[in-house]
Design a protein around this motif. Structure first.
Motif, PDB file in Angstrom:
ATOM      1  N   ASP A  74       0.790  -1.230   0.000  1.00 13.17           N
ATOM      2  CA  ASP A  74       0.000   0.000   0.000  1.00 13.17           C
ATOM      3  C   ASP A  74       0.823   1.281   0.000  1.00 13.17           C
ATOM      4  OD1 ASP A  74      -2.194  -1.699   0.182  1.00 13.17           O
ATOM      5  OD2 ASP A  74      -2.267  -1.569   2.371  1.00 13.17           O
ATOM      6  N   GLY A  75       2.128   1.166   0.279  1.00 11.78           N
ATOM      7  CA  GLY A  75       2.942   2.358   0.442  1.00 11.78           C
ATOM      8  C   GLY A  75       2.819   2.874   1.866  1.00 11.78           C
ATOM      9  N   ILE A  76       3.832   3.593   2.308  1.00 11.08           N
ATOM     10  CA  ILE A  76       3.836   4.073   3.689  1.00 11.08           C
ATOM     11  C   ILE A  76       2.709   5.073   3.943  1.00 11.08           C
ATOM     12  CG2 ILE A  76       5.153   5.372   5.415  1.00 11.08           C
ATOM     13  CD1 ILE A  76       7.696   4.221   4.187  1.00 11.08           C
ATOM     14  N   SER A  77       2.501   5.990   3.018  1.00  7.17           N
ATOM     15  CA  SER A  77       1.517   7.063   3.249  1.00  7.17           C
ATOM     16  C   SER A  77       0.093   6.526   3.360  1.00  7.17           C
ATOM     17  CB  SER A  77       1.609   8.104   2.126  1.00  7.17           C
ATOM     18  OG  SER A  77       1.277   7.525   0.877  1.00  7.17           O
ATOM     19  N   ARG A  78      -0.223   5.473   2.633  1.00  6.52           N
ATOM     20  CA  ARG A  78      -1.591   4.948   2.640  1.00  6.52           C
ATOM     21  C   ARG A  78      -1.800   3.838   3.676  1.00  6.52           C
ATOM     22  NH1 ARG A  78      -0.241   5.426  -2.632  1.00  6.52           N
ATOM     23  NH2 ARG A  78       0.146   3.182  -2.839  1.00  6.52           N
ATOM     24  N   SER A  79      -0.750   3.346   4.251  1.00  9.25           N
ATOM     25  CA  SER A  79      -0.865   2.261   5.227  1.00  9.25           C
ATOM     26  C   SER A  79      -1.384   2.795   6.561  1.00  9.25           C
ATOM     27  CB  SER A  79       0.499   1.596   5.442  1.00  9.25           C
ATOM     28  OG  SER A  79       0.973   1.028   4.245  1.00  9.25           O
ATOM     29  N   ARG A  80      -2.083   1.938   7.287  1.00  5.15           N
ATOM     30  CA  ARG A  80      -2.603   2.301   8.603  1.00  5.15           C
ATOM     31  C   ARG A  80      -2.092   1.317   9.648  1.00  5.15           C
ATOM     32  NH1 ARG A  80      -8.821   2.216   8.535  1.00  5.15           N
ATOM     33  NH2 ARG A  80      -8.334   0.110   7.787  1.00  5.15           N
ATOM     34  N   ILE A  81      -1.936   1.809  10.849  1.00  5.77           N
ATOM     35  CA  ILE A  81      -1.509   0.946  11.946  1.00  5.77           C
ATOM     36  C   ILE A  81      -2.454  -0.239  12.092  1.00  5.77           C
ATOM     37  CG2 ILE A  81      -1.444   0.812  14.460  1.00  5.77           C
ATOM     38  CD1 ILE A  81       1.130   1.843  13.483  1.00  5.77           C
ATOM     39  N   ALA A  82      -3.759   0.016  11.939  1.00  2.00           N
ATOM     40  CA  ALA A  82      -4.748  -1.055  12.079  1.00  2.00           C
ATOM     41  C   ALA A  82      -4.531  -2.151  11.036  1.00  2.00           C
ATOM     42  CB  ALA A  82      -6.160  -0.481  11.954  1.00  2.00           C
ATOM     43  N   ASP A  83      -4.143  -1.751   9.822  1.00  2.00           N
ATOM     44  CA  ASP A  83      -3.882  -2.734   8.763  1.00  2.00           C
ATOM     45  C   ASP A  83      -2.688  -3.611   9.132  1.00  2.00           C
ATOM     46  OD1 ASP A  83      -5.931  -1.596   7.270  1.00  2.00           O
ATOM     47  OD2 ASP A  83      -4.567  -0.204   6.269  1.00  2.00           O
ATOM     48  N   ILE A  84      -1.664  -2.982   9.682  1.00  2.00           N
ATOM     49  CA  ILE A  84      -0.459  -3.716  10.060  1.00  2.00           C
ATOM     50  C   ILE A  84      -0.754  -4.676  11.202  1.00  2.00           C
ATOM     51  CG2 ILE A  84       1.893  -3.496  10.952  1.00  2.00           C
ATOM     52  CD1 ILE A  84       1.974  -0.730   9.535  1.00  2.00           C
ATOM     53  N   ALA A  85      -1.531  -4.220  12.177  1.00  6.52           N
ATOM     54  CA  ALA A  85      -1.901  -5.076  13.310  1.00  6.52           C
ATOM     55  C   ALA A  85      -2.698  -6.284  12.834  1.00  6.52           C
ATOM     56  CB  ALA A  85      -2.704  -4.274  14.331  1.00  6.52           C
ATOM     57  N   ALA A  86      -3.642  -6.047  11.923  1.00  8.28           N
ATOM     58  CA  ALA A  86      -4.450  -7.147  11.389  1.00  8.28           C
ATOM     59  C   ALA A  86      -3.579  -8.134  10.628  1.00  8.28           C
ATOM     60  CB  ALA A  86      -5.552  -6.591  10.493  1.00  8.28           C
ATOM     61  N   GLU A  87      -2.645  -7.625   9.846  1.00  3.88           N
ATOM     62  CA  GLU A  87      -1.732  -8.483   9.083  1.00  3.88           C
ATOM     63  C   GLU A  87      -0.865  -9.319  10.014  1.00  3.88           C
ATOM     64  OE1 GLU A  87      -0.075  -9.954   5.486  1.00  3.88           O
ATOM     65  OE2 GLU A  87      -1.759  -8.564   5.732  1.00  3.88           O
ATOM     66  N   ALA A  88      -0.496  -8.745  11.156  1.00  2.00           N
ATOM     67  CA  ALA A  88       0.351  -9.447  12.129  1.00  2.00           C
ATOM     68  C   ALA A  88      -0.458 -10.384  13.024  1.00  2.00           C
ATOM     69  CB  ALA A  88       1.094  -8.442  12.998  1.00  2.00           C
ATOM     70  N   GLY A  89      -1.782 -10.273  12.988  1.00  2.00           N
ATOM     71  CA  GLY A  89      -2.624 -11.123  13.820  1.00  2.00           C
ATOM     72  C   GLY A  89      -2.637 -10.719  15.279  1.00  2.00           C
ATOM     73  N   ILE A  90      -2.464  -9.411  15.534  1.00  2.00           N
ATOM     74  CA  ILE A  90      -2.479  -8.907  16.905  1.00  2.00           C
ATOM     75  C   ILE A  90      -3.420  -7.709  16.968  1.00  2.00           C
ATOM     76  CG2 ILE A  90      -0.126  -9.685  17.389  1.00  2.00           C
ATOM     77  CD1 ILE A  90       0.801  -6.789  16.972  1.00  2.00           C
ATOM     78  N   SER A  91      -3.718  -7.263  18.165  1.00  2.00           N
ATOM     79  CA  SER A  91      -4.575  -6.089  18.329  1.00  2.00           C
ATOM     80  C   SER A  91      -3.768  -4.813  18.097  1.00  2.00           C
ATOM     81  CB  SER A  91      -5.173  -6.057  19.736  1.00  2.00           C
ATOM     82  OG  SER A  91      -4.148  -5.845  20.698  1.00  2.00           O
ATOM     83  N   THR A  92      -4.476  -3.749  17.754  1.00  2.00           N
ATOM     84  CA  THR A  92      -3.816  -2.458  17.562  1.00  2.00           C
ATOM     85  C   THR A  92      -3.146  -1.995  18.849  1.00  2.00           C
ATOM     86  OG1 THR A  92      -5.455  -1.849  15.885  1.00  2.00           O
ATOM     87  CG2 THR A  92      -4.163  -0.066  16.835  1.00  2.00           C
ATOM     88  N   SER A  93      -3.795  -2.239  19.979  1.00  2.00           N
ATOM     89  CA  SER A  93      -3.219  -1.813  21.251  1.00  2.00           C
ATOM     90  C   SER A  93      -1.912  -2.551  21.538  1.00  2.00           C
ATOM     91  CB  SER A  93      -4.218  -2.041  22.383  1.00  2.00           C
ATOM     92  OG  SER A  93      -4.554  -3.418  22.489  1.00  2.00           O
TER      93      SER A  93
END
Length: 235
Positions: A57-76
């Motif tokens: 997605d590129g850095i500018s369009r990426s969201r922390i929530a997307d990364i957390a979901a991809e990693a299989g963990i919660s945003t917190s």
């Protein structure tokens, strides 16, 4: 200031070269220092997930929530490791750069001349990009040309990449295949620009099809050009 003759430069190149590679291959990582007591397994999950999301997605369009979901963990949970998306973006390329420097460090001592060490360095950098295409897209298309990495450990690691080539160019002057009357930094810019553009073209268009062969040919051509220029400077 007095300058060293060629014999002196070559005699001192071994320890200085070893010291340089040791320094850049084992540069302290900000993340490691910050999270010594954290789970390394979870940290690696986050970094791997961020790499996939940033590459997609590129850095500018990426969201922390997307990364957390991809990693299989919660945003917190992710926020326990990284304060922001930018903070995470600094660390994603670092582990791969450290791995590349370590791999090169292991192969460099077998190369007797600066010429062969430079040729190996350029070829290995392209080959590493081919083997780690998602990481290469992040580094070469987003991180390297960005101003947001200034004054960070990532900037130091990118500078380390250039320092190796600068060292070898200066050794090339001592060995006689780099013209002594040329600005070393301009020579480094020529070398890096050529190889980086080759990698970028491959990332965007998958051309040349064989990046490993093309990078070896490019390195050989660049060095031959420097040799011709050095020869011309002596006539």
């Amino acid at each position: 200031m007095a300058t060293k003759n060629s014999a002196d430069v070559r005699a001192g190149a071994g320890p200085a070269w070893d010291d340089l590679l040791e320094q850049i291959a084992h540069r302290p990582k900000r993340a490691t220092e910050r999270k010594q007591d954290r789970s390394k397994r979870t940290e690696q999950q986050i970094l791997n997930a961020a790499l996939r999301v940033f590459a997609r997605d590129g850095i500018s369009r990426s969201r922390i929530a997307d990364i957390a979901a991809e990693a299989g963990i919660s945003t917190s949970t992710l926020y326990e490791y990284y304060k922001s998306k930018e903070d995470l973006a600094y660390d994603v390329p670092l582990s791969h750069l450290a791995e590349f420097f370590t791999t090169y460090q292991a192969s460099a001592p077998s190369r007797l001349s600066a010429r062969s060490r430079l040729e190996t360095y350029l070829t290995m950098s392209a080959d590493y990009a081919r083997e780690h295409a998602e990481w290469a897209r992040l580094l070469y298309l987003e991180i390297w040309p960005s101003v947001f990495v200034s004054d960070t450990e990532l900037r130091h690691s990118i500078d380390d990449f250039t320092r190796v080539i600068l060292f070898l160019v200066r050794e090339g002057v001592a060995e006689g295949w780099v013209a002594p009357n040329r600005n070393a930094y301009e020579t480094v810019a020529l070398v890096i620009g050529s190889v980086n553009q080759l990698i970028i073209t491959w990332l965007l268009y998958r051309k040349p099809r064989n990046l490993t062969k093309a990078s070896a040919d490019m390195a050989d051509r660049l060095i031959r050009m420097l040799e011709m220029e050095a020869k011309a400077s002596r006539t």
